[in-house]
Design an enzyme around this catalytic site. Structure first.
Site, mmCIF file in Angstrom:
data_model
loop_
_atom_site.group_PDB
_atom_site.id
_atom_site.type_symbol
_atom_site.label_atom_id
_atom_site.label_comp_id
_atom_site.label_asym_id
_atom_site.label_seq_id
_atom_site.Cartn_x
_atom_site.Cartn_y
_atom_site.Cartn_z
ATOM 1 N N ARG A 37 0.780 -1.223 -0.138
ATOM 2 C CA ARG A 37 -0.284 0.053 -0.040
ATOM 3 C C ARG A 37 1.064 1.292 -0.069
ATOM 4 O O ARG A 37 2.015 1.184 0.129
ATOM 5 C CB ARG A 37 -1.095 0.082 1.013
ATOM 6 C CG ARG A 37 -0.738 -0.580 2.417
ATOM 7 C CD ARG A 37 0.379 0.075 3.438
ATOM 8 N NE ARG A 37 0.181 1.385 3.378
ATOM 9 C CZ ARG A 37 1.011 2.230 3.450
ATOM 10 N NH1 ARG A 37 2.168 1.958 4.075
ATOM 11 N NH2 ARG A 37 0.844 3.667 3.766
ATOM 12 N N GLY A 38 0.147 2.307 0.067
ATOM 13 C CA GLY A 38 1.030 3.647 -0.194
ATOM 14 C C GLY A 38 1.028 3.903 -1.659
ATOM 15 O O GLY A 38 1.413 3.047 -2.512
ATOM 16 N N ALA A 39 0.982 5.177 -2.019
ATOM 17 C CA ALA A 39 0.709 5.472 -3.556
ATOM 18 C C ALA A 39 1.976 4.927 -4.446
ATOM 19 O O ALA A 39 1.817 4.467 -5.504
ATOM 20 C CB ALA A 39 0.487 7.161 -3.604
ATOM 21 N N ARG B 285 -7.425 -0.589 -6.985
ATOM 22 C CA ARG B 285 -7.573 0.536 -5.925
ATOM 23 C C ARG B 285 -7.746 1.958 -6.655
ATOM 24 O O ARG B 285 -7.061 2.225 -7.656
ATOM 25 C CB ARG B 285 -6.327 0.847 -5.046
ATOM 26 C CG ARG B 285 -6.209 -0.357 -3.904
ATOM 27 C CD ARG B 285 -5.528 -0.163 -2.862
ATOM 28 N NE ARG B 285 -6.041 0.645 -1.804
ATOM 29 C CZ ARG B 285 -5.448 1.214 -0.752
ATOM 30 N NH1 ARG B 285 -4.223 1.124 -0.372
ATOM 31 N NH2 ARG B 285 -6.210 2.026 0.124
ATOM 32 N N GLN C 197 -2.241 2.392 9.980
ATOM 33 C CA GLN C 197 -0.708 2.664 9.200
ATOM 34 C C GLN C 197 0.110 3.309 9.995
ATOM 35 O O GLN C 197 1.644 3.145 9.857
ATOM 36 C CB GLN C 197 -1.010 3.192 7.952
ATOM 37 C CG GLN C 197 -1.793 2.378 6.846
ATOM 38 C CD GLN C 197 -3.134 2.787 6.921
ATOM 39 O OE1 GLN C 197 -3.582 3.221 7.980
ATOM 40 N NE2 GLN C 197 -3.933 2.757 5.689
ATOM 41 N N ASP D 13 -1.801 10.691 -1.841
ATOM 42 C CA ASP D 13 -2.181 9.836 -3.051
ATOM 43 C C ASP D 13 -2.695 10.568 -4.120
ATOM 44 O O ASP D 13 -2.612 10.002 -5.337
ATOM 45 C CB ASP D 13 -3.344 9.069 -2.535
ATOM 46 C CG ASP D 13 -2.942 8.060 -1.239
ATOM 47 O OD1 ASP D 13 -2.942 8.613 -0.138
ATOM 48 O OD2 ASP D 13 -2.583 6.993 -1.676
ATOM 49 N N ASN E 274 -5.317 12.685 0.645
ATOM 50 C CA ASN E 274 -4.516 11.897 1.483
ATOM 51 C C ASN E 274 -5.298 10.809 2.450
ATOM 52 O O ASN E 274 -6.399 10.928 2.447
ATOM 53 C CB ASN E 274 -3.407 12.372 2.296
ATOM 54 C CG ASN E 274 -2.346 11.553 2.648
ATOM 55 O OD1 ASN E 274 -1.755 10.777 1.937
ATOM 56 N ND2 ASN E 274 -1.981 11.648 3.803
ATOM 57 N N LYS E 275 -4.652 10.019 3.028
ATOM 58 C CA LYS E 275 -5.461 9.048 4.178
ATOM 59 C C LYS E 275 -6.554 9.887 5.064
ATOM 60 O O LYS E 275 -6.480 11.031 5.349
ATOM 61 C CB LYS E 275 -4.248 8.515 4.927
ATOM 62 C CG LYS E 275 -4.913 7.457 5.906
ATOM 63 C CD LYS E 275 -5.884 6.376 5.408
ATOM 64 C CE LYS E 275 -5.211 5.570 4.243
ATOM 65 N NZ LYS E 275 -6.267 4.632 3.453
HETATM 66 O O1 MRU Z 1 -4.525 3.261 2.240
HETATM 67 P P1 MRU Z 1 -3.023 3.537 1.960
HETATM 68 O O2 MRU Z 1 -2.306 2.684 3.296
HETATM 69 O O3 MRU Z 1 -2.575 2.890 0.659
HETATM 70 O O4 MRU Z 1 -2.896 4.839 1.971
HETATM 71 C C1 MRU Z 1 -1.811 5.633 1.980
HETATM 72 C C2 MRU Z 1 -1.580 7.129 1.948
HETATM 73 O O5 MRU Z 1 -2.493 7.543 2.277
HETATM 74 C C3 MRU Z 1 -0.285 7.463 2.197
HETATM 75 O O6 MRU Z 1 -0.227 8.607 3.052
HETATM 76 C C4 MRU Z 1 -0.094 8.091 0.770
HETATM 77 O O7 MRU Z 1 -0.021 7.034 -0.322
HETATM 78 C C5 MRU Z 1 1.383 8.620 0.643
HETATM 79 S S1 MRU Z 1 2.686 7.406 0.829
HETATM 80 C C6 MRU Z 1 4.065 8.041 0.290
#
Ligand code: MRU
Length: 361
Positions: free
Chosen positions: A53-55, A88, A202, A243, A253-254
């Site tokens: 996970r993470g963009a 996603r 996370q 993201d 973002n999250k």
């Molecule tokens: O749902 P996730 O864990 O994939 O969401 C991740 C985030 O929101 C991060 O903050 C974002 O991707 C930046 S990561 C370098």
């Protein structure tokens, strides 16, 4: 990512086994497990289940997924890209990486499609790590300046972050945490407030684990404590990843990031987002236009898991099945609350004019 005295990436190719390896993030922080991807469906499952996970990491994993598809069937480029795009919806890096794969690989034709796609995935992984290291350099310099201005030699710089935007969320280094790592490497004393980031935690599970590996001082707080910690004078700067950023500088973002930015503004604290340019969606004009915001399963909120005293993993129900749950995974922080966008090309104002300089990168 520093681990067990060495340096590790969150995704890599095991050439001997011909498999793509990832750190299984659903097992952290209790277990460090490597998960192997052998097929397109393995890659899709890893993204959907959030083993990865993470963009930035989602984008790179998807491109390895294209390779896994093409080595089974060299004619499957279009179908693989379509399947991976569905995994996603919110992080634009997934679509950016797959768009690049489609352009590069359809130009090459079918001769050695698998070999070409593997070379492309490996190059993209290297590119991501280099971008994150570069943006970490700019972010680290910014943190060093804030430390000198606000803390002198007297006390550590207090940083608040949300979710996990570290090496686990990218191929290496990460985004928001890359700035923290670079500042720490440059000798800036730091303490990081880590928002737990309900419901998948996370922050508590991944960011705290990463910061522990890196030996950086940190404290875990519940998401609702962020405003209190800021109002108590315990924060100098907030920094998150993203993201998707609009052409006007709005930061998706999250879920919970918007509240962090609101509390930062009310307390006269700077709020920065750190991201590679691949996270800027120049086709998204501004927050006035809706983007797909992922809504995930209710069970992520109504069930919880942990480790029993004997070490066995257990899952328990927190809320009865009748409780109606909406599990929004992301929010959008308007550009007016964003002090700056940290990228591999430097720190930019969160507005259309400033970001336009990045449009052709
Ligand atoms: O749902 P996730 O864990 O994939 O969401 C991740 C985030 O929101 C991060 O903050 C974002 O991707 C930046 S990561 C370098």
């Amino acid at each position: 990512m520093p681990i067990k005295g060495g340096q590790l990436k969150s995704i890599w190719y095991d050439a001997e086994a011909c498999e793509v390896c990832v750190v299984d993030q659903t097992r952290l922080p209790h277990e460090f497990a490597i998960h192997r991807l052998r097929t397109l469906e393995d890659a899709c499952e890893a993204i959907t289940s959030m083993r990865v996970r993470g963009a930035p990491l989602i984008g790179v994993t998807a491109v390895f997924g294209v390779y896994l598809a093409l080595r089974e069937n060299p004619d499957s480029l279009e179908i693989a890209i379509k399947r991976l795009r569905e995994t996603r919806p919110t992080a634009v890096n997934l679509h950016w990486a797959l768009g690049r794969a489609a352009r590069e690989l359809s130009e090459q034709g079918h001769a050695d499609a698998a070999g070409m796609s593997l070379a492309f995935a490996l190059a993209l992984a290297e590119e991501d790590a280099a971008c994150c290291e570069a943006l970490g350099g700019h972010g680290g310099e910014l943190l060093r300046r804030l430390w000198r201005e606000h803390c002198g030699q007297d006390r550590p710089l207090q940083v608040l972050t949300h979710c996990n935007a570290g090496a686990l969320a990218a191929v290496d280094w990460g985004t928001a945490l890359a700035a923290v790592y670079k500042a720490a490497n440059a000798g800036v004393p730091l303490h990081v407030w880590v928002n737990e980031t309900r419901p998948r935690n996370q922050g508590g599970a991944l960011t705290c684990w990463e910061l522990r590996q890196a030996g950086i001082d940190h404290s875990l707080i519940v998401d609702g404590a962020a405003g209190h910690v800021m109002a108590s004078g315990l924060v100098d700067v907030c920094i998150t990843g993203s993201d998707r950023v609009s052409a006007a500088g709005d930061v998706c973002n999250k879920i919970g990031t918007y509240q962090v930015a609101l509390a930062a503004r009310d307390n006269n604290l700077p709020f920065y987002a750190a991201l590679p340019v691949s996270t800027i969606d120049f086709d998204w004009p501004s927050a006035d236009e809706a983007i797909p915001i992922e809504e995930r399963a209710a069970e992520e909120i109504s069930l919880t898991s942990g480790i029993e005293a004997g070490g066995r993993e257990t899952r328990v129900r927190q809320y009865p099945e009748e409780t109606v749950v909406r599990n929004f995974a992301f929010d959008v922080t308007p550009a007016r609350l964003v002090s700056g966008i940290i990228t591999e090309h430097g720190v930019f104002d969160a507005n259309r004019n400033s970001l336009a300089a990045l449009a052709n990168n």
